[in-house]
Design a protein around this motif. Structure first.
Motif, mmCIF file in Angstrom:
data_model
loop_
_atom_site.group_PDB
_atom_site.id
_atom_site.type_symbol
_atom_site.label_atom_id
_atom_site.label_comp_id
_atom_site.label_asym_id
_atom_site.label_seq_id
_atom_site.Cartn_x
_atom_site.Cartn_y
_atom_site.Cartn_z
ATOM 1 N N LYS A 1 69.423 -12.147 13.316
ATOM 2 C CA LYS A 1 68.234 -12.679 12.655
ATOM 3 C C LYS A 1 68.487 -13.048 11.198
ATOM 4 O O LYS A 1 67.768 -13.852 10.633
ATOM 5 C CB LYS A 1 67.085 -11.676 12.733
ATOM 6 N N ASP A 2 69.490 -12.404 10.579
ATOM 7 C CA ASP A 2 69.807 -12.653 9.173
ATOM 8 C C ASP A 2 71.304 -12.453 8.991
ATOM 9 O O ASP A 2 71.781 -11.336 8.871
ATOM 10 C CB ASP A 2 69.010 -11.687 8.289
ATOM 11 N N ARG A 3 72.045 -13.553 8.983
ATOM 12 C CA ARG A 3 73.515 -13.463 8.961
ATOM 13 C C ARG A 3 74.065 -12.841 7.687
ATOM 14 O O ARG A 3 75.238 -12.502 7.623
ATOM 15 C CB ARG A 3 74.117 -14.844 9.184
ATOM 16 N N ARG A 4 73.234 -12.667 6.681
ATOM 17 C CA ARG A 4 73.700 -12.015 5.451
ATOM 18 C C ARG A 4 73.760 -10.503 5.617
ATOM 19 O O ARG A 4 74.450 -9.822 4.867
ATOM 20 C CB ARG A 4 72.766 -12.348 4.278
ATOM 21 N N ARG A 5 73.037 -9.988 6.598
ATOM 22 C CA ARG A 5 72.977 -8.535 6.840
ATOM 23 C C ARG A 5 73.995 -8.114 7.884
ATOM 24 O O ARG A 5 74.236 -8.824 8.846
ATOM 25 C CB ARG A 5 71.595 -8.139 7.369
ATOM 26 N N ILE A 6 74.551 -6.954 7.680
ATOM 27 C CA ILE A 6 75.467 -6.340 8.646
ATOM 28 C C ILE A 6 74.754 -5.143 9.261
ATOM 29 O O ILE A 6 74.167 -4.325 8.558
ATOM 30 C CB ILE A 6 76.772 -5.868 7.956
ATOM 31 N N LEU A 7 74.798 -5.069 10.584
ATOM 32 C CA LEU A 7 74.196 -3.934 11.291
ATOM 33 C C LEU A 7 75.284 -2.967 11.722
ATOM 34 O O LEU A 7 76.358 -3.384 12.171
ATOM 35 C CB LEU A 7 73.421 -4.411 12.517
ATOM 36 N N ILE A 8 74.992 -1.702 11.588
ATOM 37 C CA ILE A 8 75.898 -0.650 12.039
ATOM 38 C C ILE A 8 75.428 -0.245 13.430
ATOM 39 O O ILE A 8 74.257 0.076 13.630
ATOM 40 C CB ILE A 8 75.872 0.556 11.080
ATOM 41 N N THR A 9 76.337 -0.272 14.389
ATOM 42 C CA THR A 9 75.997 0.068 15.774
ATOM 43 C C THR A 9 76.887 1.212 16.245
ATOM 44 O O THR A 9 78.042 1.325 15.847
ATOM 45 C CB THR A 9 76.202 -1.139 16.711
ATOM 46 N N ILE B 1 72.974 -0.533 6.584
ATOM 47 C CA ILE B 1 73.377 0.663 5.835
ATOM 48 C C ILE B 1 72.236 1.150 4.949
ATOM 49 O O ILE B 1 71.977 2.354 4.867
ATOM 50 C CB ILE B 1 74.645 0.386 4.995
ATOM 51 N N THR B 2 71.516 0.229 4.333
ATOM 52 C CA THR B 2 70.390 0.602 3.473
ATOM 53 C C THR B 2 69.336 1.380 4.249
ATOM 54 O O THR B 2 68.801 2.379 3.751
ATOM 55 C CB THR B 2 69.748 -0.662 2.862
ATOM 56 N N ASP B 3 69.042 0.942 5.466
ATOM 57 C CA ASP B 3 68.032 1.623 6.282
ATOM 58 C C ASP B 3 68.495 3.013 6.700
ATOM 59 O O ASP B 3 67.711 3.967 6.701
ATOM 60 C CB ASP B 3 67.687 0.786 7.516
ATOM 61 N N ILE B 4 69.773 3.129 7.046
ATOM 62 C CA ILE B 4 70.316 4.449 7.420
ATOM 63 C C ILE B 4 70.268 5.381 6.217
ATOM 64 O O ILE B 4 69.848 6.534 6.331
ATOM 65 C CB ILE B 4 71.761 4.328 7.953
ATOM 66 N N SER B 5 70.697 4.884 5.061
ATOM 67 C CA SER B 5 70.719 5.732 3.865
ATOM 68 C C SER B 5 69.310 6.168 3.484
ATOM 69 O O SER B 5 69.096 7.312 3.086
ATOM 70 C CB SER B 5 71.410 5.030 2.694
ATOM 71 N N ARG B 6 68.343 5.285 3.638
ATOM 72 C CA ARG B 6 66.952 5.639 3.330
ATOM 73 C C ARG B 6 66.442 6.693 4.315
ATOM 74 O O ARG B 6 65.824 7.671 3.917
ATOM 75 C CB ARG B 6 66.074 4.385 3.388
ATOM 76 N N GLN B 7 66.733 6.505 5.586
ATOM 77 C CA GLN B 7 66.242 7.445 6.601
ATOM 78 C C GLN B 7 66.850 8.834 6.431
ATOM 79 O O GLN B 7 66.183 9.842 6.632
ATOM 80 C CB GLN B 7 66.531 6.911 7.998
ATOM 81 N N LEU B 8 68.119 8.894 6.051
ATOM 82 C CA LEU B 8 68.799 10.185 5.904
ATOM 83 C C LEU B 8 68.764 10.722 4.479
ATOM 84 O O LEU B 8 69.285 11.800 4.209
ATOM 85 C CB LEU B 8 70.254 10.068 6.388
ATOM 86 N N VAL C 1 74.475 10.373 11.032
ATOM 87 C CA VAL C 1 74.459 8.911 11.175
ATOM 88 C C VAL C 1 74.506 8.543 12.655
ATOM 89 O O VAL C 1 73.739 7.691 13.117
ATOM 90 C CB VAL C 1 75.621 8.244 10.400
ATOM 91 N N LEU C 2 75.384 9.185 13.412
ATOM 92 C CA LEU C 2 75.466 8.892 14.850
ATOM 93 C C LEU C 2 74.134 9.198 15.537
ATOM 94 O O LEU C 2 73.672 8.408 16.361
ATOM 95 C CB LEU C 2 76.596 9.691 15.507
ATOM 96 N N CYS C 3 73.527 10.322 15.196
ATOM 97 C CA CYS C 3 72.227 10.672 15.787
ATOM 98 C C CYS C 3 71.177 9.622 15.441
ATOM 99 O O CYS C 3 70.362 9.249 16.289
ATOM 100 C CB CYS C 3 71.768 12.045 15.307
ATOM 101 N N THR C 4 71.203 9.135 14.217
ATOM 102 C CA THR C 4 70.246 8.126 13.773
ATOM 103 C C THR C 4 70.422 6.825 14.540
ATOM 104 O O THR C 4 69.452 6.155 14.883
ATOM 105 C CB THR C 4 70.410 7.878 12.254
ATOM 106 N N LEU C 5 71.664 6.481 14.848
ATOM 107 C CA LEU C 5 71.953 5.208 15.523
ATOM 108 C C LEU C 5 71.790 5.270 17.035
ATOM 109 O O LEU C 5 71.718 4.231 17.692
ATOM 110 C CB LEU C 5 73.384 4.767 15.204
ATOM 111 N N MET C 6 71.726 6.462 17.593
ATOM 112 C CA MET C 6 71.787 6.634 19.044
ATOM 113 C C MET C 6 70.791 5.776 19.814
ATOM 114 O O MET C 6 71.143 5.180 20.807
ATOM 115 C CB MET C 6 71.615 8.109 19.403
ATOM 116 N N ASP C 7 69.573 5.713 19.373
ATOM 117 C CA ASP C 7 68.542 4.994 20.125
ATOM 118 C C ASP C 7 68.156 3.669 19.473
ATOM 119 O O ASP C 7 67.026 3.212 19.610
ATOM 120 C CB ASP C 7 67.306 5.882 20.294
#
Length: 145
Positions: free
Chosen positions: A85-93, A51-58, A39-45
């Motif tokens: 851009k969409d206050r309903r979504r939470i981004l993991i940083t 969370i949905t995008d991370i789970s799909r990618q991994l 997950v950290l590697c995925t978020l690095m750049d």
């Protein structure tokens, strides 16, 4: 050599991945469980991902990913922020602490690689550099959208 005797390109790729894992990756201990490290590697750049995008990618279920993210948040390796851009979504940083952990681990990888590269002649190291650059470019081209 007959066409059917030649290893398939995908087989060669898998063999290289296994070779790297067995002779390099396993000897360099990952400081977190592998799924958290991934997950950290995925978020690095990135500037952040849902969370949905991370789970799909991994290729990890969203339920499992939620638990992984919660552990990373508790350890202060990642943070949660609302998507502007969409206050309903939470981004993991990734946090500064998470970036430092990755940078330190990548430095250990580089040191280990450089140490083993000393087993090659200068000419072999130059050849390897060219091959790795080409390998990187081709894999990047294959998977670019």
């Amino acid at each position: 050599m007959e066409a059917q005797d030649k290893p398939r390109l995908s087989q060669q790729f898998v063999e290289i991945m296994v070779l790297l894992h067995n002779n390099f990756g396993r000897q360099t201990q990952v400081p977190l469980p592998l799924n958290q490290f991934a997950v950290l590697c995925t978020l690095m750049d990135t500037a952040g991902m849902a969370i949905t995008d991370i789970s799909r990618q991994l290729n990890i279920s969203k339920q499992q990913m939620t638990n992984i993210i919660d552990k990373l948040v508790c350890a202060n390796y990642v943070g949660k922020e609302p998507d502007v851009k969409d206050r309903r979504r939470i981004l993991i940083t990734i946090s500064d602490k998470g970036k430092r952990l990755l940078e330190n681990h990548m430095e250990l990888f580089r040191q280990r690689f450089d140490s083993h590269a000393q087993n090659l002649t200068e000419k072999e190291r130059q050849e390897l550099a060219i091959i790795l650059r080409r390998y990187y470019d081709l894999i990047n081209k294959m998977f670019s959208v």
